[in-house]
Design a protein around this motif. Structure first.
Motif, PDB file in Angstrom:
ATOM      1  N   ARG A  27      -9.977   5.533  11.204  1.00  0.00           N
ATOM      2  CA  ARG A  27     -10.466   4.536  12.162  1.00  0.00           C
ATOM      3  C   ARG A  27      -9.520   3.345  12.257  1.00  0.00           C
ATOM      4  N   LEU A  28      -9.009   2.898  11.090  1.00  0.00           N
ATOM      5  CA  LEU A  28      -8.144   1.715  11.075  1.00  0.00           C
ATOM      6  C   LEU A  28      -6.696   2.043  11.420  1.00  0.00           C
ATOM      7  N   ALA A  29      -6.297   3.294  11.222  1.00  0.00           N
ATOM      8  CA  ALA A  29      -4.928   3.720  11.555  1.00  0.00           C
ATOM      9  C   ALA A  29      -5.021   4.987  12.400  1.00  0.00           C
ATOM     10  N   PRO A  30      -5.471   4.869  13.639  1.00  0.00           N
ATOM     11  CA  PRO A  30      -5.730   6.064  14.453  1.00  0.00           C
ATOM     12  C   PRO A  30      -4.489   6.895  14.755  1.00  0.00           C
ATOM     13  N   ALA A  31      -3.307   6.307  14.624  1.00  0.00           N
ATOM     14  CA  ALA A  31      -2.088   7.074  14.879  1.00  0.00           C
ATOM     15  C   ALA A  31      -1.653   7.887  13.670  1.00  0.00           C
ATOM     16  N   ALA A  32      -2.249   7.629  12.505  1.00  0.00           N
ATOM     17  CA  ALA A  32      -1.798   8.278  11.276  1.00  0.00           C
ATOM     18  C   ALA A  32      -2.301   9.716  11.194  1.00  0.00           C
ATOM     19  N   ARG A  33      -1.508  10.547  10.548  1.00  0.00           N
ATOM     20  CA  ARG A  33      -1.918  11.913  10.208  1.00  0.00           C
ATOM     21  C   ARG A  33      -2.489  11.871   8.797  1.00  0.00           C
ATOM     22  N   VAL A  34      -3.799  12.058   8.666  1.00  0.00           N
ATOM     23  CA  VAL A  34      -4.495  11.909   7.393  1.00  0.00           C
ATOM     24  C   VAL A  34      -4.755  13.285   6.792  1.00  0.00           C
ATOM     25  N   GLN A  35      -4.340  13.480   5.551  1.00  0.00           N
ATOM     26  CA  GLN A  35      -4.556  14.743   4.844  1.00  0.00           C
ATOM     27  C   GLN A  35      -5.229  14.471   3.509  1.00  0.00           C
ATOM     28  N   VAL A  36      -6.300  15.189   3.202  1.00  0.00           N
ATOM     29  CA  VAL A  36      -6.881  15.150   1.868  1.00  0.00           C
ATOM     30  C   VAL A  36      -6.113  16.132   0.996  1.00  0.00           C
ATOM     31  N   LEU A  37      -5.347  15.609   0.054  1.00  0.00           N
ATOM     32  CA  LEU A  37      -4.621  16.466  -0.883  1.00  0.00           C
ATOM     33  C   LEU A  37      -5.593  17.136  -1.836  1.00  0.00           C
ATOM     34  N   SER A  38      -6.496  16.352  -2.419  1.00  0.00           N
ATOM     35  CA  SER A  38      -7.528  16.921  -3.295  1.00  0.00           C
ATOM     36  C   SER A  38      -8.674  15.938  -3.431  1.00  0.00           C
ATOM     37  N   ASP A  39      -9.899  16.467  -3.406  1.00  0.00           N
ATOM     38  CA  ASP A  39     -11.074  15.681  -3.774  1.00  0.00           C
ATOM     39  C   ASP A  39     -11.720  16.271  -5.022  1.00  0.00           C
ATOM     40  N   GLU A  40     -10.941  17.089  -5.769  1.00  0.00           N
ATOM     41  CA  GLU A  40     -11.485  17.854  -6.883  1.00  0.00           C
ATOM     42  C   GLU A  40     -10.865  17.510  -8.229  1.00  0.00           C
ATOM     43  N   VAL A  41     -10.206  16.371  -8.349  1.00  0.00           N
ATOM     44  CA  VAL A  41      -9.784  15.929  -9.679  1.00  0.00           C
ATOM     45  C   VAL A  41     -11.030  15.810 -10.546  1.00  0.00           C
ATOM     46  N   SER A  42     -10.952  16.231 -11.799  1.00  0.00           N
ATOM     47  CA  SER A  42     -12.114  16.135 -12.682  1.00  0.00           C
ATOM     48  C   SER A  42     -12.593  14.688 -12.764  1.00  0.00           C
ATOM     49  N   LYS A  43     -13.903  14.508 -12.834  1.00  0.00           N
ATOM     50  CA  LYS A  43     -14.469  13.165 -12.819  1.00  0.00           C
ATOM     51  C   LYS A  43     -13.866  12.291 -13.922  1.00  0.00           C
ATOM     52  N   TYR A  44     -13.409  11.109 -13.534  1.00  0.00           N
ATOM     53  CA  TYR A  44     -12.882  10.072 -14.424  1.00  0.00           C
ATOM     54  C   TYR A  44     -11.574  10.468 -15.116  1.00  0.00           C
ATOM     55  N   ALA A  45     -10.953  11.590 -14.728  1.00  0.00           N
ATOM     56  CA  ALA A  45      -9.790  12.129 -15.444  1.00  0.00           C
ATOM     57  C   ALA A  45      -8.511  11.513 -14.894  1.00  0.00           C
ATOM     58  N   VAL A  46      -8.197  10.315 -15.369  1.00  0.00           N
ATOM     59  CA  VAL A  46      -7.032   9.579 -14.860  1.00  0.00           C
ATOM     60  C   VAL A  46      -5.739  10.345 -15.126  1.00  0.00           C
ATOM     61  N   VAL A  47      -5.597  10.894 -16.322  1.00  0.00           N
ATOM     62  CA  VAL A  47      -4.366  11.625 -16.657  1.00  0.00           C
ATOM     63  C   VAL A  47      -4.202  12.831 -15.739  1.00  0.00           C
TER      64      VAL A  47
END
Length: 266
Positions: A27-47
């Motif tokens: 919405r804020l950058a309508p010209a951008a090509r937005v890709q979700v690389l991953s939404d499946e990183v384990s919960k809270y797993a920063v490393v």
């Protein structure tokens, strides 16, 4: 023709909350090509999230990369944006998540705290900075807003990973995370393996905690159901099971220590 700005998203949110962040960015950058690389990183797993970014981002287009694995959301940890030597911008929490990827993209050239209220959503939740702080910042960067307008400069916190320990005839290392196939990615590399034991030919047997594993190039080099030690696609050592899960077989999880020894047949 100039290509549209590229914006990737990586989170531990799952699909719905990640979709909200993607919608804010679009919405804020309508010209951008937005890709979700991953939404499946384990919960809270920063490393795990940090090492996924380190491995993945060099293969993605130069652009803005939003990453949120943020167990400290709402605490005094800073939201930040980082400009890399390659020219990318990384956006996320200052908890070590962004630094390995930044180093893989030419190093940290500049980093700023995301503290300008004009570059956030009008109302900021204490628990959803992905939507209210990080996604707007990523969108504004994709729109060409200079990094210096976001806030104060800082040096990002590094990711803390225990160094492997080389002992007499052994290599101690920590499990960093289990991947989606149940292979256990370790905090050591083939170079560490060679430093501990000298050059090892594939087919050499090692053991940890009484469990025998074969040093192999790939899963198919051992029989189905058999364990192996291999170098994964990130260049780190990993424990796997051919057509099976090492995490399930060995009962190991992130943070556990593994001590490898070569089996010397008498």
């Amino acid at each position: 023709m100039t290509p549209p700005p590229y914006l990737s998203i990586t989170t531990d949110f799952g699909a719905a909350y990640t979709g909200i962040c993607a919608g804010v960015a679009a919405r804020l950058a309508p010209a951008a090509r937005v890709q979700v690389l991953s939404d499946e990183v384990s919960k809270y797993a920063v490393v795990e999230g940090a090492l996924l970014l380190e491995q993945a981002l060099p293969h993605l287009p130069v652009g803005v990369h939003l990453a949120v694995v943020d167990p400290g959301v709402g605490t005094p940890r800073h939201p930040i944006a980082v400009r890399t030597g390659r020219g990318d911008f990384l956006v996320g929490p200052d908890n070590g998540l962004l630094v390995p990827a930044a180093e893989a993209l030419g190093g940290v050239a500049e980093a700023r705290i995301l503290e300008n209220p004009e570059l956030r959503l009008p109302a900021v939740s204490s628990t959803f900075h992905g939507r209210d702080v990080f996604a707007p910042a990523a969108a504004h960067l994709a729109n060409g807003v200079p990094l210096g307008e976001f806030g104060t400069a800082l040096r990002p916190r590094p990711l803390e990973i225990p160094e492997p320990v080389l002992g007499k005839g052994e290599l101690g290392t920590v499990v960093l995370y289990p991947d989606d196939f149940g292979s256990l990615v370790l905090g050591a590399t083939p170079r560490d393996l060679a430093a501990a034991f000298g050059p090892l030919e594939h087919g050499t047997e090692l053991e940890f905690a009484g469990i025998r594993v074969c040093w192999a190039a790939t899963f198919g080099d051992v029989p189905e159901g058999e364990p192996l030690l291999f170098a994964d696609s990130s260049g780190r050592l990993a424990l796997g099971v051919n057509l099976g899960s090492a995490a399930t077989r060995f009962g190991l999880s992130a943070g556990r220590t593994v001590t490898l020894r070569v089996i010397r047949e008498s």
